[in-house]
Write a protein that holds these residues in place. Structure first.
Motif, short mmCIF file in Angstrom:
data_model
loop_
_atom_site.label_atom_id
_atom_site.label_comp_id
_atom_site.label_asym_id
_atom_site.label_seq_id
_atom_site.Cartn_x
_atom_site.Cartn_y
_atom_site.Cartn_z
N SER A 42 34.52 45.17 36.61
CA SER A 42 35.71 44.06 36.13
C SER A 42 34.97 43.19 35.36
O SER A 42 33.83 43.00 35.50
CB SER A 42 36.03 43.06 37.52
N GLU A 43 35.64 42.49 34.55
CA GLU A 43 35.10 41.50 33.45
C GLU A 43 35.22 40.11 33.84
O GLU A 43 34.37 39.33 33.47
CB GLU A 43 36.05 41.60 32.37
N THR A 79 40.97 38.16 32.65
CA THR A 79 41.65 38.31 33.94
C THR A 79 41.13 39.34 35.01
O THR A 79 40.07 40.12 34.64
CB THR A 79 43.02 39.02 33.81
N ALA A 80 41.52 39.34 36.06
CA ALA A 80 40.89 40.11 37.15
C ALA A 80 41.49 41.68 37.03
O ALA A 80 40.56 42.50 37.31
CB ALA A 80 41.55 39.82 38.63
N ALA A 81 42.46 41.89 35.95
CA ALA A 81 42.84 43.09 35.64
C ALA A 81 41.82 43.78 34.58
O ALA A 81 41.87 45.00 34.28
CB ALA A 81 44.15 43.11 35.18
N GLY A 82 41.27 42.99 33.80
CA GLY A 82 40.23 43.53 32.83
C GLY A 82 39.13 44.15 33.41
O GLY A 82 38.67 43.94 34.13
N GLU A 83 38.92 45.38 32.58
CA GLU A 83 37.69 46.40 33.14
C GLU A 83 36.72 46.84 31.87
O GLU A 83 37.32 46.85 30.63
CB GLU A 83 38.29 47.39 33.80
N THR A 84 35.59 47.00 31.97
CA THR A 84 34.78 47.58 31.22
C THR A 84 34.16 48.90 31.82
O THR A 84 33.62 48.76 32.86
CB THR A 84 33.48 46.61 30.86
#
Length: 94
Positions: A42-43, A79-84
């Protein structure tokens, strides 16, 4: 597409065969070029880590400044939805 074109950056478009907005399954089709997934995270920094980091600053910041940093991060941070995702030697943002 030759080898050098796989790593050509196209601003606001992507990298080689990778395009912004692709799903993980679409990116997986090019794993022979860009590598397999090494992990996804998560970002967004968890609240407890933010709090402990600010606590480590001690008296370098006032309580008001620390609260301002937390508020700004909540308002403008990822946001919690952002991912790396890390693949081979590259990082892919979802």
């Amino acid at each position: 597409m030759n080898e050098s074109q796989h790593w050509r950056i196209e601003p606001k478009i992507g990298l080689g065969k990778l395009r912004f907005g692709m799903s993980r399954s679409q990116v997986d089709r090019f794993s022979s070029i860009y590598g397999t997934s090494k992990g996804i995270s998560s970002e967004k920094i968890p609240d407890d880590i933010l709090q402990s980091t600010l606590a480590e600053l001690g008296e370098g910041l006032t309580a008001e400044e620390k609260q301002e940093i937390l508020s700004l991060y909540q308002e403008t941070g990822p946001t919690a939805a952002g991912e790396t995702e890390v693949r081979g030697d590259i990082t892919h943002l979802f």
